[in-house]
Motif scaffolding. Structure first.
Motif, mmCIF file in Angstrom:
data_model
loop_
_atom_site.group_PDB
_atom_site.id
_atom_site.type_symbol
_atom_site.label_atom_id
_atom_site.label_comp_id
_atom_site.label_asym_id
_atom_site.label_seq_id
_atom_site.Cartn_x
_atom_site.Cartn_y
_atom_site.Cartn_z
ATOM 1 N N HIS A 176 0.815 -1.230 0.000
ATOM 2 C CA HIS A 176 0.000 0.000 0.000
ATOM 3 C C HIS A 176 0.845 1.275 0.000
ATOM 4 O O HIS A 176 0.553 2.240 0.708
ATOM 5 N N CYS A 177 1.850 1.290 -0.874
ATOM 6 C CA CYS A 177 2.785 2.423 -0.951
ATOM 7 C C CYS A 177 2.099 3.728 -1.357
ATOM 8 O O CYS A 177 2.512 4.808 -0.938
ATOM 9 N N THR A 178 1.040 3.597 -2.189
ATOM 10 C CA THR A 178 0.397 4.831 -2.671
ATOM 11 C C THR A 178 -0.293 5.581 -1.543
ATOM 12 O O THR A 178 -0.603 6.752 -1.689
ATOM 13 N N MET A 179 -0.559 4.886 -0.416
ATOM 14 C CA MET A 179 -1.213 5.582 0.700
ATOM 15 C C MET A 179 -0.433 6.836 1.088
ATOM 16 O O MET A 179 -1.015 7.839 1.494
ATOM 17 N N CYS A 180 0.880 6.762 1.037
ATOM 18 C CA CYS A 180 1.685 7.945 1.375
ATOM 19 C C CYS A 180 2.293 8.609 0.140
ATOM 20 O O CYS A 180 2.427 9.823 0.109
ATOM 21 N N HIS A 181 2.673 7.813 -0.844
ATOM 22 C CA HIS A 181 3.447 8.373 -1.955
ATOM 23 C C HIS A 181 2.579 8.962 -3.065
ATOM 24 O O HIS A 181 3.059 9.209 -4.162
ATOM 25 N N THR A 182 1.291 9.141 -2.786
ATOM 26 C CA THR A 182 0.424 9.874 -3.692
ATOM 27 C C THR A 182 -0.262 10.955 -2.868
ATOM 28 O O THR A 182 -0.672 10.699 -1.733
ATOM 29 N N ALA A 183 -0.346 12.155 -3.407
ATOM 30 C CA ALA A 183 -0.926 13.261 -2.647
ATOM 31 C C ALA A 183 -2.364 12.949 -2.256
ATOM 32 O O ALA A 183 -3.112 12.336 -3.014
ATOM 33 N N ILE A 184 -2.736 13.363 -1.040
ATOM 34 C CA ILE A 184 -4.093 13.139 -0.544
ATOM 35 C C ILE A 184 -4.820 14.478 -0.543
ATOM 36 O O ILE A 184 -4.280 15.487 -0.092
ATOM 37 N N ASN A 185 -6.037 14.497 -1.076
ATOM 38 C CA ASN A 185 -6.761 15.765 -1.188
ATOM 39 C C ASN A 185 -7.659 16.002 0.021
ATOM 40 O O ASN A 185 -7.663 15.226 0.972
ATOM 41 N N ALA A 186 -8.453 17.065 -0.048
ATOM 42 C CA ALA A 186 -9.258 17.478 1.100
ATOM 43 C C ALA A 186 -10.309 16.439 1.483
ATOM 44 O O ALA A 186 -10.821 16.447 2.598
ATOM 45 N N GLY B 23 -9.659 13.276 1.500
ATOM 46 C CA GLY B 23 -8.957 12.078 1.947
ATOM 47 C C GLY B 23 -8.810 11.054 0.849
ATOM 48 O O GLY B 23 -8.658 9.867 1.099
ATOM 49 N N GLY B 24 -8.856 11.492 -0.391
ATOM 50 C CA GLY B 24 -8.692 10.566 -1.501
ATOM 51 C C GLY B 24 -7.429 10.868 -2.266
ATOM 52 O O GLY B 24 -6.813 11.919 -2.087
ATOM 53 N N SER B 25 -7.011 9.935 -3.103
ATOM 54 C CA SER B 25 -5.875 10.234 -3.964
ATOM 55 C C SER B 25 -6.200 9.797 -5.383
ATOM 56 O O SER B 25 -6.821 8.763 -5.601
ATOM 57 N N LYS B 26 -5.787 10.622 -6.334
ATOM 58 C CA LYS B 26 -6.137 10.396 -7.732
ATOM 59 C C LYS B 26 -5.173 9.408 -8.362
ATOM 60 O O LYS B 26 -3.960 9.510 -8.200
ATOM 61 N N GLU B 27 -5.730 8.482 -9.126
ATOM 62 C CA GLU B 27 -4.903 7.463 -9.761
ATOM 63 C C GLU B 27 -3.895 8.092 -10.727
ATOM 64 O O GLU B 27 -2.767 7.640 -10.852
ATOM 65 N N SER B 28 -4.332 9.188 -11.382
ATOM 66 C CA SER B 28 -3.452 9.826 -12.363
ATOM 67 C C SER B 28 -2.215 10.418 -11.702
ATOM 68 O O SER B 28 -1.207 10.660 -12.334
ATOM 69 N N LYS B 29 -2.309 10.662 -10.376
ATOM 70 C CA LYS B 29 -1.173 11.257 -9.652
ATOM 71 C C LYS B 29 -0.390 10.182 -8.899
ATOM 72 O O LYS B 29 0.437 10.495 -8.038
ATOM 73 N N GLU B 30 -0.672 8.917 -9.206
ATOM 74 C CA GLU B 30 -0.096 7.838 -8.427
ATOM 75 C C GLU B 30 1.422 7.932 -8.352
ATOM 76 O O GLU B 30 2.076 8.157 -9.365
ATOM 77 N N PHE B 31 1.944 7.753 -7.154
ATOM 78 C CA PHE B 31 3.392 7.738 -6.864
ATOM 79 C C PHE B 31 4.074 9.071 -7.146
ATOM 80 O O PHE B 31 5.283 9.142 -7.233
ATOM 81 N N GLU B 32 3.284 10.156 -7.291
ATOM 82 C CA GLU B 32 3.917 11.450 -7.554
ATOM 83 C C GLU B 32 4.310 12.181 -6.282
ATOM 84 O O GLU B 32 4.753 13.321 -6.314
ATOM 85 N N GLY B 33 4.115 11.533 -5.142
ATOM 86 C CA GLY B 33 4.558 12.125 -3.879
ATOM 87 C C GLY B 33 3.483 12.943 -3.210
ATOM 88 O O GLY B 33 2.517 13.374 -3.852
ATOM 89 N N GLY B 34 3.614 13.154 -1.897
ATOM 90 C CA GLY B 34 2.643 13.966 -1.183
ATOM 91 C C GLY B 34 3.011 14.120 0.281
ATOM 92 O O GLY B 34 3.762 13.324 0.830
#
Lengths: 235, 429
Positions: free
Chosen positions: B204-214, B216-227
């Protein structure tokens, strides 16, 4: 390949915080040594655990390894709370914490110069009474009964108090009194601290700060004396 | 105004979510009693495999309190929406999952629905665990059932309105949850697919390594882009950008070492990632670690932001000089005058993406609070960095962090004393 010459570089870090002769810098020529590994401790506790000029960071050199190990485990597991320490040791295994504790327990660096006494003669007198004789009316054993005649502690779990600065001693006794600091059951220090007043805390801290460190700062052997109270840390 | 818009969005999303849910999940609940579970007598091999997989999923990090009993839950997880208390997953019949079946467990992992039909909050990474195969879920379940039961009641969550309304989760699920086991990509090697399965699923690396929005979700298109990691105030670097944690020019060995050992010739893990290595990744086999490295290295290169302009990189000479002086005095001993470090024990700063990435949060925090990498099976006695919060003031920290971000051809930007001041107020964690 693994032997690297850091000794010259080490001198650079030693200069600013301490008088050069007070802080004998270990000749680290090999990054695999324990001295190189515990550089995470040095800005607060000094290169040899002698403490720094900041009164809230204790001298840890020469305290019994069992005591130091208990504290490191307690910081890691959050049962002793101080955020900077909790953070630093959060993911370190028991065996390594034990090695760190044993390293600092072996150190015998010189003591920092004494601080000017704070408090009037009556306060110092009260401190002397508690430290050396205790207070029968309050069922308060003397500090020296467990922490050793020279306040150098007792193996394996009773810390030396000599060389600690009064701000640290007073802060820790207050934490024991409020229940913030605890030790293994039966928690003798808790029982004792609960019998101290605020003035007693200030008195003990002030008197201890006046004492000359003994020539040999080694802790006394385990069960050198029969302790007046049962202490979980000594089991 | 922003709040009103957010509320409208939430309401619309909830209605849409309920509609979508009803249309696709008719008769999903309650569990069909005819759908009998496999008998609960797994082999030792299955249980051991389950233990390994539970470590790959880092279940222990959330489901165990620091001094608590293994998997008995009770730990408060701070979220931007309030505290979530993690449940007991020991096999206690009354307070744990003792009466669950393998079907119940698989449905929970796969769909985010608890045994009683309750929608789970996405603090439980079911959006990632949905990719885990049935066989692996069964093994984890068998392992959990083999442990000592602990009687410890779950605590109710302390979430603020409206986040305490679980119906909202239907909206969240519509936006951010895609159910389905991992599907092998036939164009890739078996090793790549194994790595992708572990990274995207249990890891579940994307839980942290993808930005989380207001929301509490993260967009697949931004996957692994950091956050930024909410409530921990550490930045989880991009795994795609070559300027951040991007792994394009790393050797597979260095990627694997960073994950499994905690140190490498390129960089070292601290903070929340140290926890992941300590509790989870150090136990991965060399084969699985290598597979994860192969997959991570192959992530497409993309940067959320353009590289900093020359103007943005401009540093006042006085600041640079001050930074150099602090560096010479405090840092040179371990990190070398040219920033080369003495890797892997003392990490390099020159060319280290953790130092130069767009947000300077991590290097500032490390200078203030120091840090120890995790003690792992392959590196049980790590080298530590001491705190400098009590030695350097805000200007000095800003100057030295600026210095290491731009010296030795590092392509970072200067940092301000105000940023240091803000981070100094946080407790180290």
């Amino acid at each position: 390949m693994r032997v690297r010459h850091l000794a010259c570089a080490l001198l650079l870090i030693a200069a600013p915080a301490f008088a050069a002769d007070e802080d004998a810098v270990p000749r680290i020529t090999d990054v695999t040594t324990i001295e190189a590994r515990v550089q995470g401790c040095v800005t607060c506790h000094g290169q040899q655990g002698q403490g720094t000029d900041n009164g809230y960071f204790p001298r840890i050199a020469g305290k019994p390894a069992g005591y130091l190990y208990n504290q490191l485990v307690a910081f890691r597991d959050g049962t002793r709370r101080y955020a900077p320490m909790n953070y630093l040791v959060a993911y370190l295994p028991d065996s390594y914490l034990k090695e760190m504790a044993q390293f600092y327990a072996r150190q015998r660096p010189p003591f920092a110069p004494k601080e000017a006494p704070k408090g009037d003669a009556a306060l110092i007198e009260r401190g002397k009474a508690i430290v050396t004789a205790g207070d029968g009316a309050k069922q308060l054993p003397a500090c020296v009964a467990c922490h050793g005649a020279g306040l150098t502690g007792m193996e394996p779990g009773v810390p030396g108090l000599v060389g600690l600065r009064p701000t640290y001693v007073a802060a820790q006794l207050t934490r024991w009194r409020t229940g913030e600091r605890r030790a293994a059951d039966p928690d003798c220090m808790k029982r004792i601290a609960m019998r101290l007043t605020e003035r007693d805390v200030a008195a003990v801290a002030a008197y201890m700060a006046l004492q000359d460190p003994p020539k040999d700062a080694s802790p006394e052997a385990a069960n050198f004396v029969r302790m007046p109270m049962a202490c979980g840390s000594q089991r | 105004m922003k709040r009103a818009v957010a509320l409208v969005v939430i309401v619309v999303v909830v209605i849409a979510g309920v509609f979508a849910w009803k249309s696709t999940h008719q008769g999903y609940l309650p569990v069909d009693p005819k759908n009998a579970s496999a008998p609960p007598n797994p082999t030792t091999q299955v249980i051991q495999r389950g233990e390994y997989l539970a470590r790959a999923g880092d279940c222990v990090a959330c489901h165990t309190e620091p001094t608590g009993k293994l998997f008995a839950g009770g730990r408060a997880m701070a979220t931007p929406f309030g505290a979530i208390y993690v449940p007991n997953i020991t096999p206690d019949d009354e307070t744990g999952i003792g009466l669950w079946t393998a079907d119940d467990f698989y449905r929970m992992m796969h769909t985010g629905l608890s045994r009683d039909g309750t929608l789970l909050y996405p603090a439980m990474p079911f959006a990632q665990y949905t990719k885990v195969t049935r066989a692996d879920c069964d093994a984890i379940f068998a392992y959990l059932q083999s442990l000592a039961p602990v009687k410890q009641k779950n605590k109710p969550h302390e979430l603020r309105f409206p986040f305490n309304k679980r119906e909202l989760l239907l909206g969240w699920r519509t936006l951010y949850f895609k159910e389905g086991e991992y599907q092998n990509d036939p164009a890739q090697s078996a090793q790549w697919n194994r790595g992708a399965y572990l990274v995207e699923g249990l890891g579940h690396c994307t839980m942290c390594h993808t930005a989380i929005n207001a929301l509490g979700g993260s967009k697949e298109s931004k996957e692994f882009e950091g956050g930024m990691i909410p409530n921990q105030n550490w930045y989880a670097p991009s795994l795609t950008s070559n300027r951040e944690g991007g792994l394009g020019d790393w050797s597979l060995k260095d990627i694997g070492d960073l994950l499994q050992v905690g140190i490498s010739m390129r960089a070292t893990v601290y903070g929340p990632m140290a926890e992941v290595t300590y509790n989870s990744l150090q136990y991965m086999t060399d084969e699985d670690t290598a597979a994860m490295a192969v997959y991570l290295k192959s992530l497409p290169k993309k940067d959320a932001e353009p590289p900093p302009t020359d103007a943005a990189k401009l540093v006042q000479p006085a600041v640079m000089e001050r930074g150099r002086q602090v560096y010479e005095k405090q840092c040179v001993m371990c990190h070398h005058s040219e920033g080369r470090g003495y890797p892997p024990e003392f990490p390099p700063l020159a060319g280290n993406p953790s130092i130069t990435m767009a947000t300077p949060v991590n290097p500032i925090r490390i200078v203030l609070n120091g840090g120890y990498p995790p003690g792992t099976r392959k590196n049980p006695r790590p080298h530590g960095m001491p705190p400098f919060a009590h030695i350097l003031n805000d200007d000095e920290v800003a100057a030295v962090v600026t210095y290491i971000r731009v010296a030795w051809k590092n392509a970072g930007t200067p940092v301000q004393a105000a940023q240091v001041s803000d981070l100094r107020k946080l407790l180290p964690e």
